[in-house]
Design a protein around this motif. Structure first.
Motif, PDB file in Angstrom:
ATOM      1  N   ALA A   1       0.744  -1.310  -0.034  1.00 49.83           N
ATOM      2  CA  ALA A   1       0.131   0.075  -0.044  1.00 49.83           C
ATOM      3  C   ALA A   1       0.925   1.345   0.046  1.00 49.83           C
ATOM      4  CB  ALA A   1      -0.857  -0.117   1.154  1.00 49.83           C
ATOM      5  N   LEU A   2       2.119   1.217   0.771  1.00 48.76           N
ATOM      6  CA  LEU A   2       2.757   2.533   0.656  1.00 48.76           C
ATOM      7  C   LEU A   2       3.361   2.590  -0.572  1.00 48.76           C
ATOM      8  CD1 LEU A   2       4.515   1.754   4.131  1.00 48.76           C
ATOM      9  CD2 LEU A   2       3.713   3.932   3.586  1.00 48.76           C
ATOM     10  N   LEU A   3       3.929   1.431  -1.287  1.00 50.31           N
ATOM     11  CA  LEU A   3       4.472   1.792  -2.637  1.00 50.31           C
ATOM     12  C   LEU A   3       3.590   2.372  -3.546  1.00 50.31           C
ATOM     13  CD1 LEU A   3       6.596  -1.774  -2.814  1.00 50.31           C
ATOM     14  CD2 LEU A   3       7.307   0.642  -2.412  1.00 50.31           C
ATOM     15  N   PHE A   4       2.287   1.965  -3.449  1.00 50.55           N
ATOM     16  CA  PHE A   4       1.320   2.572  -4.401  1.00 50.55           C
ATOM     17  C   PHE A   4       1.141   4.079  -4.157  1.00 50.55           C
ATOM     18  CE2 PHE A   4      -3.008   3.851  -5.321  1.00 50.55           C
ATOM     19  CZ  PHE A   4      -3.195   3.580  -6.616  1.00 50.55           C
ATOM     20  N   GLN A   5       1.410   4.470  -2.920  1.00 52.31           N
ATOM     21  CA  GLN A   5       1.211   5.831  -2.520  1.00 52.31           C
ATOM     22  C   GLN A   5       2.488   6.732  -2.855  1.00 52.31           C
ATOM     23  OE1 GLN A   5      -1.328   7.428  -1.215  1.00 52.31           O
ATOM     24  NE2 GLN A   5      -2.580   5.681  -0.972  1.00 52.31           N
ATOM     25  N   LEU A   6       3.519   5.951  -3.188  1.00 51.94           N
ATOM     26  CA  LEU A   6       4.676   6.620  -3.577  1.00 51.94           C
ATOM     27  C   LEU A   6       5.123   6.708  -5.389  1.00 51.94           C
ATOM     28  CD1 LEU A   6       7.055   5.001  -0.881  1.00 51.94           C
ATOM     29  CD2 LEU A   6       6.375   7.317  -0.799  1.00 51.94           C
ATOM     30  N   ARG A   7       4.076   6.363  -5.856  1.00 52.97           N
ATOM     31  CA  ARG A   7       4.275   6.378  -7.257  1.00 52.97           C
ATOM     32  C   ARG A   7       4.163   7.566  -8.138  1.00 52.97           C
ATOM     33  NH1 ARG A   7       2.729   0.929  -9.377  1.00 52.97           N
ATOM     34  NH2 ARG A   7       1.650   2.082 -11.387  1.00 52.97           N
ATOM     35  N   ASP A   8       3.940   8.634  -7.365  1.00 53.90           N
ATOM     36  CA  ASP A   8       3.786  10.009  -8.138  1.00 53.90           C
ATOM     37  C   ASP A   8       5.035  10.585  -8.417  1.00 53.90           C
ATOM     38  OD1 ASP A   8       4.289  10.439  -5.206  1.00 53.90           O
ATOM     39  OD2 ASP A   8       3.506  12.293  -5.352  1.00 53.90           O
ATOM     40  N   ARG A   9       6.232  10.176  -7.857  1.00 50.91           N
ATOM     41  CA  ARG A   9       7.581  10.923  -8.092  1.00 50.91           C
ATOM     42  C   ARG A   9       8.751   9.631  -7.760  1.00 50.91           C
ATOM     43  NH1 ARG A   9       8.802  15.661  -4.225  1.00 50.91           N
ATOM     44  NH2 ARG A   9       6.784  15.979  -4.852  1.00 50.91           N
ATOM     45  N   PRO A  10       9.817   9.772  -8.613  1.00 52.93           N
ATOM     46  CA  PRO A  10      10.786   8.936  -8.379  1.00 52.93           C
ATOM     47  C   PRO A  10      11.261   8.967  -6.598  1.00 52.93           C
ATOM     48  CG  PRO A  10      11.551  10.629 -10.007  1.00 52.93           C
ATOM     49  CD  PRO A  10      10.314  11.139  -9.233  1.00 52.93           C
ATOM     50  N   THR A  11      11.485   7.538  -6.554  1.00 49.36           N
ATOM     51  CA  THR A  11      11.322   7.201  -4.840  1.00 49.36           C
ATOM     52  C   THR A  11      12.725   6.411  -4.432  1.00 49.36           C
ATOM     53  OG1 THR A  11       9.190   7.351  -4.634  1.00 49.36           O
ATOM     54  CG2 THR A  11      10.378   6.220  -3.019  1.00 49.36           C
ATOM     55  N   LEU A  12      13.337   6.719  -3.474  1.00 50.67           N
ATOM     56  CA  LEU A  12      14.526   5.598  -3.189  1.00 50.67           C
ATOM     57  C   LEU A  12      13.964   5.184  -1.893  1.00 50.67           C
ATOM     58  CD1 LEU A  12      17.086   4.579  -2.837  1.00 50.67           C
ATOM     59  CD2 LEU A  12      17.975   6.532  -1.783  1.00 50.67           C
TER      60      LEU A  12
END
Length: 919
Positions: free
Chosen positions: A714-725
Motif C-alpha cells: 500500500a505504501l509503494l502505491f502511495q509513492l508512485r507520483d515521483r521518483p522514490t528511493l
C-alpha cells in the motif's frame, strides 16, 4: 588518503576445491531419545512440550567435558534421528554415560533424582533387560564448503555449517600461537549462540589505580552470506574481552552475566584439559535470595562428574571474582565484565594496527582452505553531501555556527508553519535548567530570551523570523519519581506495570494541563536508568512519554548531571537538537552525487518495531513505521504513514499517533514477538534456507507477515507520483518481509508472500530500493581497516566496492570520532610496549561498515523489461553513494544509517503498548 580497505572475511578458496573432513557423528537414536523423553515428561509434569528435550545444558557439558567433541547439531532434542554430536574421534562410553546420566539427574528435583541417577548404570549395563543402549558412532565425510546457489545468485552454505564451521575454524586457530611484540597469546574456544569465539587465556593484566585489571583478546567467528556473492563467508572480528574483579552491584541487581569456567577433564587416559572454556550464566535467584547459576548453565553438574576438585559456588564467585580468575587449585573462572557491574580501567576496542596483525594471523592459519575476500577500492570521491565548511584557516571564527543557527531557525519555522512552540522544562537541578535556557537561543541564533509572566512565573519568550517559542520552567517534583510498581507475584508483570503507568498519567494530567494553540513539547530531567535498577520497571521515562503524548505533547529527556558523562552544555545542546528532530525540523543536505539522481527524488524508509515481553512496557508490540522525506519542500517535508487512514501525516503527528496505537486482539500485539534464531545463520537461520523460529503461534506469525507485506505494498502505491528511493534495514525487516533474506534476493525484483517476485517497476516507474545492513549482534558485516602498499594501516571514510561496474553490493564507512582519531594507529593494547604502558586503558574504536545493497534500480535490463530500452540506465554505485551521503548532516556526527531510516527507527521510541486488565 587510503584507497583500499580490507575486510576480515574469508571464503572457500575455489582453487583448493571442497574442504572435506572425516568426522565421527552420533545420533541420540530412537531408544535413548525415547527414554530421555519419558524421563523429561515425568520430571516436568505439565510441560507444554514434553517431547522437546532441554539439551542445551547437556550440549554445553559435552562440548566442555568430552574430548574430541567439536560441535552439536540442531533439533536433536526433538528428533533422535538427526545428527547430535560431531567429533574428531569417538567419545568412549565411559565418558558419555556419566555425562548423560548426570544431566538426566539434573532434570529432577534434588529430593527426587533417583531415576535420573540410575540412568548412568543402565547406560553401562550389559544386561539386555535393563540396559539403555548408547547409539554407535558413525563416520561421515563432511564438506565444510558445501554450498547451494540461490536463483538470485547468492551462495548459501549447508544449514549445519552455520554452527559446525565456526567451531572447526576456532579449533584450527586455537592450535596455533599468536606472537606479537616478543610475547605470545594462547587461545581457548568458547561456543556462542551465533558461532564460536577464541579467547586468549590466561588473561592479560593491567595495573592501574592500585588495582589489577584483567582482559583478553577475543575473536568472534561466524558464517554469513552476502547478496549475489558466489561464495559464502566466514567473518572473524576482534575485540577486547574484559573480566570483572569486583562487582559493584548488590546480588539482587545481577541480571545475568556470563562466566567462563576453566577446569581439568576428570577422565583418565586423555588430555588434562579441554581446549574449551565452559560457558555459564550467573544471575540472582529471587526465591533463594542469592546468586545462582541460570539459563541452562552446566556448572552445577560439573561437581557431580569430578568429586575431587573444588568448583566455584555462585555466592563465593560473586563475592571474590578476582580469586577465581587467578585460579583456585587448577580450576579458574572469569566473570565477563559488563558496564552495569561497575567501571573498568581497561578500555574497549582495538586500533587498526593490532587488528591487522590478528587478521594476518587468522589468514595464515586458514590457508589453503579459506582465502581472504578481495580488498575493496573507492568508487567515488564524493564522500559527503553539501555540508557547511569547517572553521579553519581563512574563515572567521563563529561563521559556521552562525550559518548553522540560520539553517536550524529556518527548518524550525517550516516545521512550525506559523504556530508558536510551547515548551515545558521540568528540571531537578538548577544547572540543567540554566544550561537548557542558555543553549536554545545559541542554537537558533536569537538574542537572549525575554522573561515574561508574573512574579514567580519562570517563563521565557523568543520570537524572530517566523519562530515564536515560549519556555515554561518549573521543578519536576514527583513526576520524575520512580514508578510505584506493585510487587504482587500473582499477576502478570505487564499488567502491574500498566497500572503504575496509568497512575503516573493521572498525576501528569493533574499537574500539567496542555497549552492549546501551538506545537507542544516537554523536556524533563530524570535520573539515569541505573538509579532505578534496584526496583525493576520503576524508571518513569516511558510512563511520562505516554502521559504527555495523550495530551498531544512530544517529550525529550535529559539525565541528571551526576548520572551521565559529557559536559552539561554538550548534553543540553543535544537535548534541543533531538527535540527539533521530533518536531520535524530537519532535512538532509543537498547531495553531491551527480546528474544520475532525479531532481525531484523523494526518500522513504521502513522500520519494524518489535517489542517482546522484555520490552519497555513488558508487553509485545509489532509495528511497521514508514517515513517519507521530500527535500526542499514546506512543513510536510518529513512525514509518517498513518496506516489506519492510509495517508501521510507530519512527523510529530506520527510520533503521537504511534504512542496511542494498539494492536488488534488477534493481530501483532496478541502474542510474543518472534525472536530470530539464536543459533546458526547471521540472518537468524533463514540464510540457510530454514524457517525462522518463533515464540508466537504459527498462525499469528503468518498474520504478521501478511499484514506487514500488505502495508508495504500500500505504501509503494502511495509513492508512485515521483521518483522514490526506498530504504530498508534488511536485518530489521526480513522477519516480516522474508523476500529480503539474502537467499531470496534477485536483482531488480520485489517479492511478497508466496507469489513469484515481480519487476520492481510494477510498483513505480521511478522506484529504487536500497537495503542496508550493519554488523549488529550477529557480526553480519565484517570488520575492516584501511591499508596501503607500504604496509600502513588506519581509517578511511568513503564508498567502497569491487572493480565490477555491475556490482550491487558496496561498503559505506564514516569518519572516526575526534577522541579516537587522536590515538596512534599503531597502539598495542594486547601486549603493551614499554613506550605504551598505559595503552590498555585507552578506548579504541573502529567505525563500522554499513553494507549497502542496491537491490532495485533502473538497470539496462530493468528498463528493457519495462519497455523503456532507450532511457539511460542507472549506475548502482551512484545510488550507493547517495545512501552513504544521507548518513551526513551538519548537526550530527555521521549517522549509523541514512537519515530517513534514522528518523523511522527513532520514531519507534513512541511505540509503547500497555497491557489491559488481568482477566
Amino acid at each position: 588518503m587510503y584507497h583500499t580497505i580490507r575486510v576480515a572475511a574469508y571464503e572457500p578458496d575455489p582453487l583448493h576445491g571442497p574442504w572435506r573432513e572425516e568426522m565421527r557423528v552420533l545420533r541420540l537414536g530412537e531408544d535413548l531419545h525415547a527414554e530421555l523423553t519419558r524421563m523429561h515428561a515425568e520430571a516436568n509434569k505439565g510441560s507444554a512440550r514434553p517431547d522437546r528435550l532441554p539439551v542445551r545444558r547437556l550440549n554445553s557439558l559435552l562440548r566442555a567435558m568430552a574430548p574430541g567433541v567439536m560441535a552439536t547439531g540442531r533439533n536433536a532434542g526433538t528428533d533422535g534421528g538427526l545428527p547430535w554430536l560431531y567429533a574428531r574421534e569417538a567419545v568412549p562410553p565411559q565418558v558419555l554415560a556419566p555425562v548423560i546420566g548426570t544431566w538426566a539427574a539434573g532434570m529432577y528435583r534434588e529430593d527426587d533424582d533417583t531415576e535420573g541417577a540410575d540412568l548412568e548404570d543402565r547406560l553401562r549395563s550389559e544386561d539386555p533387560a535393563e540396559a539403555v543402549r548408547l547409539p554407535d558412532w558413525e563416520t561421515e565425510a563432511v564438506d565444510l564448503t558445501e554450498t547451494v546457489t540461490s536463483p538470485g545468485g547468492t551462495a548459501e552454505p549447508a544449514a549445519r555449517l552455520y554452527g559446525l564451521l565456526p567451531e572447526w575454524v576456532a579449533f584450527r586457530l586455537a592450535a596455533r600461537t599468536f606472537r606479537t611484540g616478543g610475547s605470545t597469546l594462547h587461545f581457548r574456544v568458547e561456543s556462542s549462540g551465533n558461532g564460536a569465539r577464541l579467547v586468549s587465556w590466561p588473561p592479560q593484566r593491567y595495573e592501574s589505580r592500585g588495582r589489577t585489571w584483567y582482559y583478553s583478546a577475543c575473536l568472534s567467528i561466524t558464517v554469513h552470506t552476502v547478496p549475489f556473492a558466489p561464495r559464502f563467508r566466514v567473518h572473524v572480528s576482534a575485540q577486547v574481552r574484559r573480566w570483572a574483579t569486583r562487582l559493584e552491584v548488590r546480588p539482587h541487581q545481577l541480571g545475568g552475566t556470563t562466566v567462563l569456567l576453566d577446569a581439568p577433564l576428570p577422565w583418565p587416559g586423555g588430555p588434562d584439559r579441554s581446549h574449551r572454556l565452559m560457558v555459564n550464566t550467573l544471575g540472582y535467584d529471587r526465591r533463594a535470595k542469592q546468586p545462582a547459576w541460570r539459563h541452562h548453565s552446566p556448572a552445577p553438574l560439573v561437581p557431580e562428574l569430578d568429586i575431587v576438585r573444588n568448583y566455584p559456588d555462585p555466592t563465593e564467585l560473586f563475592t571474590h571474582p578476582e580469586r577465581w580468575i587467578n585460579g583456585c587449585g587448577d580450576v579458574a573462572a572469569g566473570i565477563v565484565h559488563h558496564p552495569s557491574n561497575g567501571p573498568h580501567q581497561v578500555g574497549p576496542g582495538l586500533m587498526p594496527r593490532e587488528r591487522a596483525d590478528l587478521d594476518a594471523w587468522v589468514e595464515e592459519g586458514l590457508r589453503p582452505l579459506l582465502t581472504r575476500v578481495p580488498d575493496l577500492t573507492r568508487v567515488t570521491r564524493s564522500n559527503t553531501p553539501s555540508l557547511l565548511p569547517r572553521s579553519g584557516a581563512g574563515r572567521e571564527p563563529g561563521v559556521r555556527e552562525a550559518q548553522l543557527a540560520l539553517q536550524r531557525r529556518a527548518a524550525l519555522a517550516r516545521a512550525l508553519d506559523g504556530r508558536p512552540l510551547e515548551v515545558e522544562v521540568l528540571w531537578q537541578s538548577p544547572q540543567t535548567r540554566a544550561a537548557l535556557l542558555a543553549q536554545l537561543p545559541k542554537l537558533i541564533g536569537l538574542p537572549a530570551g525575554e522573561r515574561t509572566g508574573a512574579a514567580g512565573d519562570d517563563t521565557w519568550r523568543w520570537e524572530g523570523e517566523g519562530v515564536e517559542i515560549r519556555v515554561h520552567a518549573r521543578p519536576a517534583g514527583p513526576l520524575a519519581d520512580a514508578l510505584p510498581v506493585s510487587r504482587e507475584r500473582g499477576r502478570p508483570r505487564a499488567v502491574r506495570l500498566a497500572e503504575a503507568v496509568e497512575g503516573r498519567c493521572r498525576l501528569v494530567a493533574d499537574r500539567s494541563a496542555p497549552r492549546p494553540g501551538g506545537a507542544s513539547l516537554v523536556i524533563a530531567e530524570i535520573a539515569g536508568k541505573e538509579r532505578f535498577a534496584a526496583v525493576p520497571d520503576s524508571d518513569p521515562k516511558h510512563a511520562l512519554r505516554i502521559a504527555w503524548a495523550r495530551q498531544g505533547r512530544l517529550s525529550q529527556f535529559v539525565n541528571l548531571p551526576d548520572d551521565t558523562d559529557g559536559s552539561l552544555e554538550h548534553r543540553a545542546r543535544w537535548t534541543w537538537l533531538d527535540a527539533f528532530r521530533q518536531l520535524g525540523a530537519i532535512s538532509p543536505p543537498a547531495h553531491r552525487v551527480g546528474a544520475g539522481i532525479p531532481g525531484d527524488l523523494q526518500y522513504a524508509a521502513l522500520w519494524l518495531v518489535r517489542h517482546t515481553r522484555k520490552g519497555p512496557t513488558r508487553y509485545p508490540a509489532h509495528r511497521l513505521v514508514a517515513v517519507r522525506v521530500r527535500p526542499g519542500e514546506g512543513p510536510g517535508a518529513i512525514e509518517g504513514w498513518d496506516a489506519e487512514r492510509a495517508e501521510w501525516v507530519p512527523y510529530p503527528k506520527l510520533l503521537l499517533m504511534l504512542s496511542r496505537a494498539e494492536g488488534p486482539a488477534e493481530g501483532p500485539a496478541a502474542e510474543p514477538v518472534a525472536e530470530e534464531a539464536a543459533e546458526g545463520s547471521g540472518e537468524g537461520a533463514a540464510a540457510g534456507g530454514e524457517p525462522l523460529r518463533s515464540a508466537a503461534r504459527p498462525g499469528v506469525e503468518q498474520h504478521r507477515r501478511r499484514e506487514t507485506e500488505r502495508q508495504i505494498r500500500a505504501l509503494l502505491f502511495q509513492l508512485r507520483d515521483r521518483p522514490t528511493l526506498l530504504l530498508a534495514d534488511a536485518a530489521n525487516l526480513r522477519q516480516c518481509w522474508p523476500a529480503l533474506r539474502n537467499g531470496a534476493l534477485a536483482r531488480d525484483l520485489l517479492g511478497f508472500g508466496t507469489e513469484p517476485a515481480q519487476r520492481h517497476t510494477v510498483y513505480g516507474d521511478g522506484l529504487r530500493t536500497v537495503l542496508v545492513r550493519d554488523a549488529n549482534a550477529r557480526e553480519e558485516v565484517a570488520e575492516w581497516y584501511a591499508h596501503d602498499a607500504r604496509g600502513r594501516v588506519g581509517f578511511a571514510e568513503g564508498v567502497w566496492g569491487t572493480a565490477d561496474p555491475e556490482s550491487r553490493v558496496f561498503a559505506s564507512t564514516a569518519s572516526t570520532p575526534h577522541t579516537v582519531a587522536k590515538l596512534p594507529k599503531g597502539l598495542m593494547k594486547l601486549v603493551p610496549t614499554a613506550q605504551g604502558r598505559t595503552a590498555p586503558g585507552k578506548t579504541a574504536w573502529n567505525p563500522g561498515q554499513l553494507e549497502v545493497t542496491v537491490l532495485c534500480c533502473l538497470s539496462e535490463k530493468a528498463l528493457a523489461d519495462s519497455g523503456r530500452g532507450g532511457d539511460t540506465p542507472d549506475r548502482p554505485a551512484e545510488w550507493a553513494t547517495l545512501t552513504h551521503q544521507l548518513r551526513y548532516h551538519d548537526d550530527y556526527p555521521p549517522l549509523a544509517r541514512p537519515l530517513p531510516l534514522h528518523l523511522a527507527r527513532l520514531a519507534g521510541q513512541y511505540v509503547l503498548p500497555l497491557a489491559g486488565p488481568a482477566r
